[in-house]
Design a protein around this motif. Structure first.
Motif, mmCIF file in Angstrom:
data_model
loop_
_atom_site.group_PDB
_atom_site.id
_atom_site.type_symbol
_atom_site.label_atom_id
_atom_site.label_comp_id
_atom_site.label_asym_id
_atom_site.label_seq_id
_atom_site.Cartn_x
_atom_site.Cartn_y
_atom_site.Cartn_z
ATOM 1 N N UNK A 230 0.839 -1.190 0.000
ATOM 2 C CA UNK A 230 0.000 0.000 0.000
ATOM 3 C C UNK A 230 0.882 1.250 0.000
ATOM 4 N N UNK A 231 0.268 2.405 0.085
ATOM 5 C CA UNK A 231 1.008 3.662 0.009
ATOM 6 C C UNK A 231 1.984 3.847 1.169
ATOM 7 N N UNK A 232 1.806 3.102 2.237
ATOM 8 C CA UNK A 232 2.723 3.157 3.374
ATOM 9 C C UNK A 232 3.781 2.068 3.319
ATOM 10 N N UNK A 233 3.740 1.224 2.275
ATOM 11 C CA UNK A 233 4.717 0.155 2.117
ATOM 12 C C UNK A 233 4.343 -1.146 2.784
ATOM 13 N N UNK A 234 3.152 -1.225 3.337
ATOM 14 C CA UNK A 234 2.704 -2.428 4.043
ATOM 15 C C UNK A 234 2.143 -3.443 3.041
ATOM 16 N N UNK A 235 2.423 -4.705 3.297
ATOM 17 C CA UNK A 235 2.012 -5.773 2.385
ATOM 18 C C UNK A 235 0.495 -5.770 2.160
ATOM 19 N N UNK A 236 0.130 -6.028 0.915
ATOM 20 C CA UNK A 236 -1.262 -6.220 0.526
ATOM 21 C C UNK A 236 -1.326 -7.570 -0.176
ATOM 22 N N UNK A 237 -2.192 -8.428 0.289
ATOM 23 C CA UNK A 237 -2.366 -9.747 -0.311
ATOM 24 C C UNK A 237 -3.350 -9.634 -1.462
ATOM 25 N N UNK A 238 -2.864 -9.874 -2.675
ATOM 26 C CA UNK A 238 -3.704 -9.777 -3.865
ATOM 27 C C UNK A 238 -4.484 -11.059 -4.130
ATOM 28 N N UNK A 239 -3.899 -12.185 -3.752
ATOM 29 C CA UNK A 239 -4.518 -13.478 -4.059
ATOM 30 C C UNK A 239 -4.184 -14.454 -2.937
ATOM 31 N N UNK A 240 -5.139 -14.739 -2.062
ATOM 32 C CA UNK A 240 -4.869 -15.639 -0.939
ATOM 33 C C UNK A 240 -4.807 -17.102 -1.354
ATOM 34 N N UNK A 241 -5.288 -17.402 -2.552
ATOM 35 C CA UNK A 241 -5.228 -18.774 -3.072
ATOM 36 C C UNK A 241 -4.696 -18.755 -4.514
ATOM 37 N N UNK A 242 -3.403 -18.489 -4.655
ATOM 38 C CA UNK A 242 -2.831 -18.386 -6.002
ATOM 39 C C UNK A 242 -2.774 -19.735 -6.718
ATOM 40 N N UNK A 243 -2.625 -19.664 -8.014
ATOM 41 C CA UNK A 243 -2.511 -20.863 -8.837
ATOM 42 C C UNK A 243 -1.246 -21.647 -8.460
ATOM 43 N N UNK A 244 -1.257 -22.952 -8.678
ATOM 44 C CA UNK A 244 -0.108 -23.790 -8.319
ATOM 45 C C UNK A 244 1.221 -23.322 -8.929
ATOM 46 N N UNK A 245 1.182 -22.692 -10.068
ATOM 47 C CA UNK A 245 2.430 -22.226 -10.674
ATOM 48 C C UNK A 245 3.086 -21.086 -9.884
ATOM 49 N N UNK A 246 2.371 -20.544 -8.916
ATOM 50 C CA UNK A 246 2.919 -19.498 -8.041
ATOM 51 C C UNK A 246 3.548 -20.072 -6.769
ATOM 52 N N UNK A 247 3.437 -21.377 -6.562
ATOM 53 C CA UNK A 247 3.902 -21.997 -5.319
ATOM 54 C C UNK A 247 5.358 -21.666 -4.988
ATOM 55 N N UNK A 248 6.248 -21.812 -5.946
ATOM 56 C CA UNK A 248 7.664 -21.565 -5.684
ATOM 57 C C UNK A 248 7.896 -20.115 -5.293
#
Length: 65
Positions: free
Chosen positions: A27-45
């Protein structure tokens, strides 16, 4: 796999965004924002790398969710 983050403890290092930009943002303060809590398997690594590189350990994965 379900990703969880503790935004209150995030230090804003941004390693997660660099490693998995389709899953995390900041976010604008640099704090993490979770865009996808259940990403596709190709994002696992990339997600696992983000978890291991987070300096405050605010990202964790629940493999059973």
């Amino acid at each position: 796999m379900k990703i969880n983050v503790d935004r209150d403890a995030c230090c804003g290092a941004g390693q997660c965004v660099l490693l998995a930009p389709d899953v995390f943002d900041q976010d604008e303060e640099g704090i993490v924002v979770l865009l996808d809590e259940r990403p596709a398997p190709e994002q696992d690594f990339a997600v696992q790398e983000a978890v291991s590189m987070c300096p405050t350990g605010v990202i964790w994965v629940d493999q059973n969710a």
